[in-house]
Motif scaffolding. Structure first.
Motif, PDB file in Angstrom:
ATOM      1  N   ARG A  96      26.601   6.788 -62.503  1.00 25.10           N
ATOM      2  CA  ARG A  96      27.692   5.818 -62.679  1.00 25.10           C
ATOM      3  C   ARG A  96      27.358   4.750 -63.710  1.00 25.10           C
ATOM      4  O   ARG A  96      28.230   3.975 -64.083  1.00 25.10           O
ATOM      5  CB  ARG A  96      28.007   5.151 -61.333  1.00 25.10           C
TER       6      ARG A  96
ATOM      7  N   PHE B 229      28.384   2.426 -52.209  1.00 25.18           N
ATOM      8  CA  PHE B 229      28.682   2.423 -53.650  1.00 25.18           C
ATOM      9  C   PHE B 229      29.753   1.393 -53.980  1.00 25.18           C
ATOM     10  O   PHE B 229      29.700   0.719 -55.010  1.00 25.18           O
ATOM     11  CB  PHE B 229      29.122   3.822 -54.090  1.00 25.18           C
TER      12      PHE B 229
ATOM     13  N   THR C 169      32.642   1.874 -40.258  1.00 22.83           N
ATOM     14  CA  THR C 169      33.389   2.505 -41.371  1.00 22.83           C
ATOM     15  C   THR C 169      34.841   2.061 -41.404  1.00 22.83           C
ATOM     16  O   THR C 169      35.632   2.627 -42.170  1.00 22.83           O
ATOM     17  CB  THR C 169      33.319   4.028 -41.220  1.00 22.83           C
TER      18      THR C 169
ATOM     19  N   GLN D 264      28.119  10.275 -44.953  1.00 17.38           N
ATOM     20  CA  GLN D 264      28.846  10.297 -46.225  1.00 17.38           C
ATOM     21  C   GLN D 264      29.728   9.055 -46.373  1.00 17.38           C
ATOM     22  O   GLN D 264      29.838   8.487 -47.465  1.00 17.38           O
ATOM     23  CB  GLN D 264      29.698  11.572 -46.294  1.00 17.38           C
ATOM     24  N   GLU D 265      30.325   8.624 -45.268  1.00 16.31           N
ATOM     25  CA  GLU D 265      31.204   7.451 -45.349  1.00 16.31           C
ATOM     26  C   GLU D 265      30.428   6.177 -45.639  1.00 16.31           C
ATOM     27  O   GLU D 265      30.862   5.362 -46.460  1.00 16.31           O
ATOM     28  CB  GLU D 265      31.981   7.318 -44.034  1.00 16.31           C
TER      29      GLU D 265
ATOM     30  N   GLU E 193      23.010   9.252 -58.025  1.00 16.06           N
ATOM     31  CA  GLU E 193      24.427   8.925 -58.132  1.00 16.06           C
ATOM     32  C   GLU E 193      24.630   7.591 -58.839  1.00 16.06           C
ATOM     33  O   GLU E 193      25.550   7.429 -59.654  1.00 16.06           O
ATOM     34  CB  GLU E 193      25.045   8.905 -56.740  1.00 16.06           C
TER      35      GLU E 193
ATOM     36  N   THR F 256      27.618   5.976 -47.133  1.00 11.51           N
ATOM     37  CA  THR F 256      27.116   6.060 -48.515  1.00 11.51           C
ATOM     38  C   THR F 256      28.206   5.693 -49.495  1.00 11.51           C
ATOM     39  O   THR F 256      27.975   4.966 -50.467  1.00 11.51           O
ATOM     40  CB  THR F 256      26.595   7.479 -48.794  1.00 11.51           C
ATOM     41  N   SER F 257      29.409   6.177 -49.217  1.00 13.05           N
ATOM     42  CA  SER F 257      30.541   5.852 -50.094  1.00 13.05           C
ATOM     43  C   SER F 257      30.839   4.362 -50.063  1.00 13.05           C
ATOM     44  O   SER F 257      31.095   3.749 -51.114  1.00 13.05           O
ATOM     45  CB  SER F 257      31.764   6.663 -49.661  1.00 13.05           C
TER      46      SER F 257
ATOM     47  N   THR G  47      39.611  -0.973 -52.734  1.00 19.94           N
ATOM     48  CA  THR G  47      38.730   0.187 -52.844  1.00 19.94           C
ATOM     49  C   THR G  47      37.905   0.066 -54.114  1.00 19.94           C
ATOM     50  O   THR G  47      38.439  -0.112 -55.215  1.00 19.94           O
ATOM     51  CB  THR G  47      39.557   1.480 -52.892  1.00 19.94           C
TER      52      THR G  47
ATOM     53  N   SER H 251      35.280   1.535 -56.876  1.00 14.85           N
ATOM     54  CA  SER H 251      34.917   2.800 -57.516  1.00 14.85           C
ATOM     55  C   SER H 251      34.137   2.501 -58.767  1.00 14.85           C
ATOM     56  O   SER H 251      33.915   1.349 -59.125  1.00 14.85           O
ATOM     57  CB  SER H 251      36.168   3.621 -57.827  1.00 14.85           C
TER      58      SER H 251
END
Length: 1436
Positions: A858, A815, A766, A808-809, A854, A811-812, A902, A904
């Protein structure tokens, strides 16, 4: 004794001749009995003590009687030894008196001469024959002792009890003979020439001694005495003619005499200067071998002799061998050729390696080497092996001249294709020796050598131009000197007249004088310069030499010296030495390039030998590549990678050889402790960086073995983690990625490697490194998954919660990676994340569903792409196939910078700018759906099923109030792991088909197991895809829509992803699979995208394991891919088909002929896999034998248009796998029965060729005889006839008499087929057989349309009933064999075996009838009908 001699002793040819009286010749008057001999011996002893040897005249009869005693007489040994002792003393006194008598100056009178001659003859005759008789007794006693020892199995006794110390006495006897021969015995004859019979009598006992006495150290003095006698006989008694013939006779019959004779000939040469004996013996040996080339013992004994002689006296054998070398090497015996070639090699090593050899010896050496080089291609495999071994020794001894290196290496490379495994083994060993002792630049690449050669050639050309200029300067200097001579010569003459004897100061330095003279010469001050030149010559110490010269010679001397100084003054330099050095450099580079080319040609051949079925080929190839890799030789890296494929070889010896080789390469160092660990990690990383993807899995297997054997210990793991975390100084990013891959491999065998460092791995996964390089992210997840122990209780470990921070990290981060347009290898990243979900997390199905939801959130509303985005808008995407391993290559800088940002979801402005989704996003989404589906199915089938079953068992135990101990609990866990609901349902369905007995308590567990499996199956069948609330039920229609509209969704990667997802969805539900099977087959048949085809073929393979009954009718589409032009597609089809057939998921039918065609495919990999497949099925019962008729039939079809050479290559390999005699016999009959139905000459040739490939025993030949009527007319074709003749010739080789008799009968019948009979003779010759033959041929003819099968069967039965008794019996056996074989052939896959067991007996009888019928069409119809019935029952 009387002074007057009134008789003459004639040496008899036989002892019995002395019993006859002839004139004045001596004869035996009385032969005494055994009882009378002792008193006469006592009388002889008394007379002997008086010192007069002439007592022999009176008592000759006594010794003669002892010689003639019966061999069975028990007292014979005692009397013979007493006689020997008396005669020994007699001969000793005789030799002393003879030496005094014959060396005196006065000659003997005729009476005395005759008297002494008779005494010598009679005494030596008795002495020699007594020894002969003792030898006979000793030999007989030794044989009896050996026989008794063999029966009692005791230790053999060397000494004979009846003749004690006989070897010692034999040596004394030979010494006495030698002493007698030293006397000038020739003076006893008139003229003074010794009688030939007398000399032969003396030498004959020596020849017998050579035959009887073994070559031992304690017997060496005996053998030396024998050849000293021979030397004396040759030199003084004219025995030179007889000696070679007798020695040759002994060599021919006595094997152990070779060593003694070799030493003896050396002794004759050294002590008696007799050197011509060896050449005479060798010449006679060659003549003997030419007359009798089939006598192997003769060649073996001669070879032994030559070997022994060359070992003792290599200097002496070289001149003789060089004269006879052609005759010796032309002999047919390979044993003799081996011997001669070995001698030549030994001679080169020991005597012909010096740099100071004479020209004659250099020519001899080159002649030897040329012969060794020529016999690398010898007709005998034994000789080829021997020659390669000789060259190997020469190379290790550095005895091969440089000009022969490339020639020998080329010959060794050519022998890598030899049919003999011994030759191939020796060739590899020789190539390995060349690589180890490479005189050239072994570590330079071929391209570098070529560039360096071109550079040096250019330098040589420049030097050549300089030499041209220098030659011009020399010519100019010569012309100037010719002009100066008339001017300088008078000055020199005048100076020598005025100052003939000048002395100078020796303290002056020569170089200073030279520097002083050069300007004077250039200034033309010749007088002053001459004085300086004479000074320099005086300083050099040449004044004493000049005094010895005449005035004229002194003028010439100083004139030449003056010219030398003039050359120095003109600053003339010669480039000839430099040019000679440059020529050697260019030649060296040229040889290096040739050497590199030869090695490059050898590497592919040796690589191919790694897959050989001969162990010696594999072992030697592995050893060569290992050694070459350690030496850093270019080209061996490919072989080291190819060796990885042997990890899965079924032969344990080969697997161990590969494992040991890699351990030697990767784990061997001179370091200890941490330094050793760092070296091991470096070796592993370097090796991993060079391997291909196909070898990655094999390296994983080896890593597991090394972890278990502690070759990779805790210290190595620590260094790997230090590299991975960049804590080890000097570690690059690429090395860190390689260390991570090695940790993944190691942790698969030892889960604590990952679990003990879980926090470190999660931090890096991560962290910023993973965000910059997604390959780190992917590999870290793989390493974390390996933290679960796969060996013990892997279904009962603690999973992390779905809301865990790390989950969670990641998975983020996923994405963020998902929406990056240039992400390399997204497939591997998505697979690693989903694998982590389903292996490490609680509720993985919920996590996966949340991931999909999810992603859908998006996406924009119109997320399906109807058309591709314009080229300017769509970024150029890298390949995202899972077949690439990008871990060993650094990531481009632009990608690293972009990925660090990053990620998004797209902004609202971006969503408004693009009306439709980008293709790569849809492709990735569909891939995730497909892979998630297959993981969901596996999760339910294995994890959920085992967990539910374990809970059921715990509940049942609690209900019975049975508390389980920890050991029992572990046992229960071990029983429930490593099983799946699908396997249980298949197993229980087979059990349900069997008759059940009364239920008992053990069946309760089976019922519960069945219920759980059914529940899991219901979820897969009805809920995952068909439940309205399931998200897959809403997505799969879209996937099908994309697959149905390739014209609208034209992106190739999108179509590939959609097709792959469809195949994965079909593995979940049998209903979904059956409903979409035809659609998937349409995609396979109509698409032109080869990747889609390959993915579909792989998907069909998975579906076959999952739903074999559904896929069975579509099997033909599998085989159809074997005929595609694309090599990758054919390779995929071959791999999948071979995998399914070997696991018995596809029934082996006649379509396997399509797979057999791949044996001659243009791709080497496809050929190797296909050959290995047929080798595997040949080891499984009768599978290959059962389908052979179908293979032969289909490949022999003229409509297939298979080239005849390819057909023969296929059949040569396939039929070579049939080894059982019973199968060969039946196959011979089946092939013969195909002749009548074959209507084209090409088919006749094909059948004949197949018959010629088989190995025949007596019964197989009888099959050919019994079925001769079927091919009587076909042998009129020359090539068909040649095949039958080949069968006869091959079978006759090394055949037993019984088999040869049957072959002779078959040859007679075959020749009868070629005879042309008159019309009226045919019936009489065949006695009715022709009528039967006509009837059989008529019934075998192909049926016309509309003919009923029943009629064909009846005609075939009627025809078989009219054959002879032998033929009828054979046919019955064949039918039974076919029945058993076809039952194996038609065995269904495991999922459908229960239907086969329920078949009624009538169905099986129909199968038997179909198999026994000779009609190929009817057999195929019956099989097809049976398959359709079975398939329909399975679906019901």
């Amino acid at each position: 004794m009387e002074d007057k001699q009134d008789f003459e002793f004639i040496l008899p040819l036989n002892n019995g001749d002395l019993l006859n009286s002839r004139g004045d010749q001596f004869y035996v008057q009385e032969v005494y009995t055994s009882a009378e001999i002792p008193k006469h011996l006592q009388t002889c002893k008394t007379k002997l003590h008086l010192g007069d040897p002439f007592y022999i005249f009176e008592h000759f009869d006594t010794f003669y009687s002892i010689i003639e005693l019966n061999t069975n007489d028990a007292s014979a040994p005692k009397y013979l030894l007493r006689s020997f002792d008396l005669l020994y003393v007699t001969v000793d006194k005789l030799a002393t008196q003879l030496m005094q008598l014959l060396t005196q100056s006065e000659p003997l009178s005729p009476t005395d001469r005759q008297r002494w001659l008779n005494l010598v003859k009679m005494t030596l005759y008795l002495f020699v024959n007594t020894v002969k008789r003792i030898d006979v007794g000793v030999h007989k006693a030794v044989q009896e002792q050996q026989l008794n020892q063999q029966k009692k199995r005791g230790k053999q006794v060397d000494e004979v009890e009846s003749y004690p110390d006989w070897d010692v006495k034999r040596g004394k006897f030979l010494v006495q003979l030698y002493n007698v021969l030293q006397c000038p015995l020739e003076k006893l004859w008139n003229p003074p020439i010794a009688d030939e019979n007398f000399v032969c009598m003396i030498c004959d006992i020596c020849y017998r001694t050579l035959e009887l006495v073994p070559p031992r150290n304690d017997n060496q003095h005996i053998l030396d005495s024998v050849f000293q006698i021979f030397g004396t006989a040759i030199k003084r008694y004219n025995h030179a003619i007889t000696f070679p013939a007798r020695i040759l006779q002994i060599l021919r019959s006595t094997e152990h005499a070779a060593n003694a004779i070799a030493n003896g000939i050396v002794l004759l040469n050294e002590q008696y200067n007799i050197s011509s004996v060896f050449s005479i013996i060798v010449k006679d040996m060659v003549e003997e071998l030419l007359l009798d080339s089939s006598d192997s013992s003769l060649a073996r004994n001669f070879s032994h002799f030559l070997t022994e002689y060359s070992a003792i006296a290599p200097q002496m054998i070289i001149p003789h061998l060089s004269k006879q070398i052609d005759e010796l090497l032309d002999c047919e015996s390979h044993v003799l050729r081996n011997c001669v070639l070995q001698i030549m090699g030994d001679a080169v090593v020991s005597e012909l390696t010096s740099e100071e050899l004479s020209e004659e010896l250099k020519e001899t050496r080159n002649e030897f080497l040329d012969n060794l080089l020529a016999h690398i291609m010898d007709i005998s495999a034994h000789v080829r092996t021997k020659v390669l071994n000789v060259w190997h020794r020469l190379k290790e001894e550095h005895a091969i001249p440089l000009v022969y290196n490339n020639k020998v290496l080329s010959g060794a490379v050519g022998r890598l294709d030899d049919k003999s495994s011994l030759v191939r083994k020796s060739a590899i060993q020789l190539i390995k020796a060349f690589l180890e002792n490479n005189p050239f630049a072994g570590k330079l690449q071929l391209e570098e050598l070529i560039k360096e050669h071109e550079k040096q050639v250019q330098i040589m050309d420049e030097l050549n131009d300089v030499l041209v200029e220098e030659r011009e300067k020399v010519e100019k200097l010569e012309s100037e000197w010719e002009e100066l001579v008339p001017e300088i010569l008078p000055i020199i003459e005048q100076n020598l007249r005025e100052f003939p004897e000048l002395e100078y100061d020796k303290e002056e330095i020569y170089d200073d004088l030279v520097r002083k003279a050069l300007p004077l010469i250039l200034e033309k001050s010749y007088s002053e310069a001459l004085v300086v030149v004479r000074k320099a010559d005086y300083v050099q110490g040449n004044h004493e030499l000049s005094k010895l010269l005449s005035p004229e010679e002194r003028c010439v001397y100083y004139l030449a010296l003056y010219k030398t100084f003039l050359t120095l003054a003109k600053d003339f330099k010669s480039s000839v030495p430099e040019m000679q050095k440059q020529i050697k450099t260019v030649q060296f580079l040229k040889d290096s390039i040739e050497f590199a080319h030869t090695v490059a040609a050898a590497i592919p051949k040796i690589t191919h030998l790694l897959m050989s079925k001969t162990n010696s080929d594999v072992f030697e190839a592995v050893d060569l590549f290992t050694t070459g890799y350690l030496f850093g030789i270019r080209g061996t890296e490919a072989g080291m990678q190819r060796m990885l494929l042997l990890v899965w070889n079924p032969d344990k010896e080969k697997r161990d050889a590969v494992s040991n080789a890699y351990s030697r390469v990767l784990f061997t160092s001179n370091l200890e402790g941490r330094a050793h660990a760092i070296k091991v990690v470096q070796n592993l990383s370097n090796f991993l960086a060079t391997i291909e993807y196909g070898h990655y899995t094999a390296l994983e297997v080896l890593m597991g073995e090394w972890v278990e054997s502690d070759d990779i210990d805790a210290l190595v793991i620590q260094v790997l983690y230090e590299r991975f975390t960049l804590k080890l100084e000097g570690t690059s990013d690429n090395e860190a990625r390689l260390a991570l891959q090695l940790l993944i491999m190691a942790s698969q065998s030892k889960s604590t490697i990952a679990s003990a460092n879980r926090a470190i791995i999660e931090d890096i996964c991560t962290g910023q490194r993973a965000k910059r390089d997604p390959r780190i992210f992917t590999s870290c997840l793989k390493l974390l998954v390996n933290a679960v122990n796969n060996k013990n209780n892997n279904h009962f470990y603690k999973r992390c919660a779905g809301d865990n921070k790390f989950v969670q990290e990641i998975t983020s981060m996923f994405f963020g990676f998902f929406f990056h347009p240039q992400l390399p290898d997204f497939d591997a990243l998505a697979m690693s994340l989903l694998e982590y979900y389903y292996r490490m997390c609680q509720g993985p199905d919920l996590l996966a569903e949340q991931l999909i939801r999810e992603l859908l959130k998006r996406f924009t509303d119109s997320w399906i792409v109807l058309q591709d985005v314009n080229a300017g808008e769509q970024p150029e995407l890298p390949l995202t196939q899972t077949t690439e391993v990008p871990y060993s290559q650094p990531l481009p800088q632009s990608q690293s910078q972009t990925l660090s940002q990053t990620q998004s979801q797209p902004t609202q402005s971006q969503q408004q700018q693009q009306a439709r989704m980008r293709v790569y996003l849809v492709t990735r989404f569909i891939f995730c759906v497909g892979y998630m589906t297959i993981k969901e199915m596996i999760f339910l089938d294995i994890d959920v099923y085992n967990n539910m079953k374990y809970r059921e068992e715990l509940t049942a135990a609690e209900e019975k109030n049975k508390r389980l101990a920890p050991a029992a609990l572990n046992t229960l866990r071990r029983q429930t792991i490593n099983s799946s609901a699908m396997e249980v349902r298949k197993r229980l369905s087979n059990v349900a088909a069997e008759p059940q007995q009364e239920p008992d308590e053990d069946l309760v567990g089976a019922t519960a197991e069945d219920n759980i499996a059914e529940e899991i199956n219901t979820i897969c069948e009805d809920m995952l895809l068909y439940n309205p609330d399931a998200y897959l039920s809403k997505i799969y229609p879209i996937i099908i829509e994309i697959c149905k509209r390739p014209g609208e969704y034209r992106n190739a990667e999108l179509q590939q992803s959609a097709t792959l997802a469809l195949a994965r969805l079909m593995t979940v539900s049998s209903k979904f699979c059956e409903s979409n099977m035809s659609f998937l087959m349409n995609i396979l048949g109509m698409t032109k995208n080869m990747k889609i085809k390959c993915n579909t073929v792989v998907g069909l393979s998975d579906l076959t394991f999952r739903f074999p009954n559904i896929i069975d009718p579509w099997t033909k589409y599998f085989y159809a891919q074997l005929h595609e032009k694309d090599t990758d597609l054919r390779l995929t089809a071959v791999k999948m088909l071979s995998h399914l057939i070997l696991h018995e998921m596809i029934r082996v039918k006649g379509q396997i002929a399509d797979l057999a065609v791949c044996i001659v495919d243009e791709s080497a990999e496809i050929r190797d896999i296909t050959q290995q497949f047929f080798k595997e099925i040949a080891n499984k019962s009768n599978i290959l034998y059962n389908v052979l008729p179908d293979i032969i039939s289909k490949l022999g079809d003229i409509n297939l248009h298979l080239h005849e050479d390819k057909y023969r290559t296929i059949m040569r390999y396939v039929l070579g796998l049939i080894q059982k005699d019973r199968q060969i016999e039946t196959l011979v009959e089946k092939l013969c029965l195909r002749f009548p139905v074959a209507r084209v000459e090409r088919q006749w040739r094909d059948i004949g060729y197949c018959l010629s490939l088989l190995s025949y025993n007596e019964r197989a030949i009888k099959k050919l005889i019994d079925n001769v009527q079927h091919y009587r007319d076909k042998v009129q074709v020359d090539e068909v006839y040649s095949f039958f003749k080949l069968i006869i010739s091959n079978t006759n080789k090394l055949a037993k008499p019984e088999l040869k008799a049957v072959v002779a009968e078959f040859e007679t019948r075959l020749n009868e087929c070629l005879q042309v009979n008159e019309p009226g003779e045919a019936a009489g010759n065949e006695a009715g057989a022709t009528t039967n033959e006509t009837r059989v041929n008529r019934t075998k003819a192909p049926s016309r349309p509309g003919t009923k099968p029943r009629g064909r069967r009846a005609a075939a039965v009627a025809a078989s009933s009219n054959t002879t008794r032998r033929g009828r019996n054979t046919r019955v056996e064949s039918s039974s064999e076919e029945q058993s074989d076809d039952s194996d052939e038609n065995s269904p896959p495991p999922a459908a075996r229960s239907q086969k067991q329920q078949q009624p007996p009538q169905s099986r009888r129909k199968k038997t009838a179909a198999n026994s019928s000779e009609s190929e069409e009817e057999v195929e119809q019956q099989r097809s009908s049976t398959a359709r019935n079975r398939s329909s029952r399975a679906r019901r």
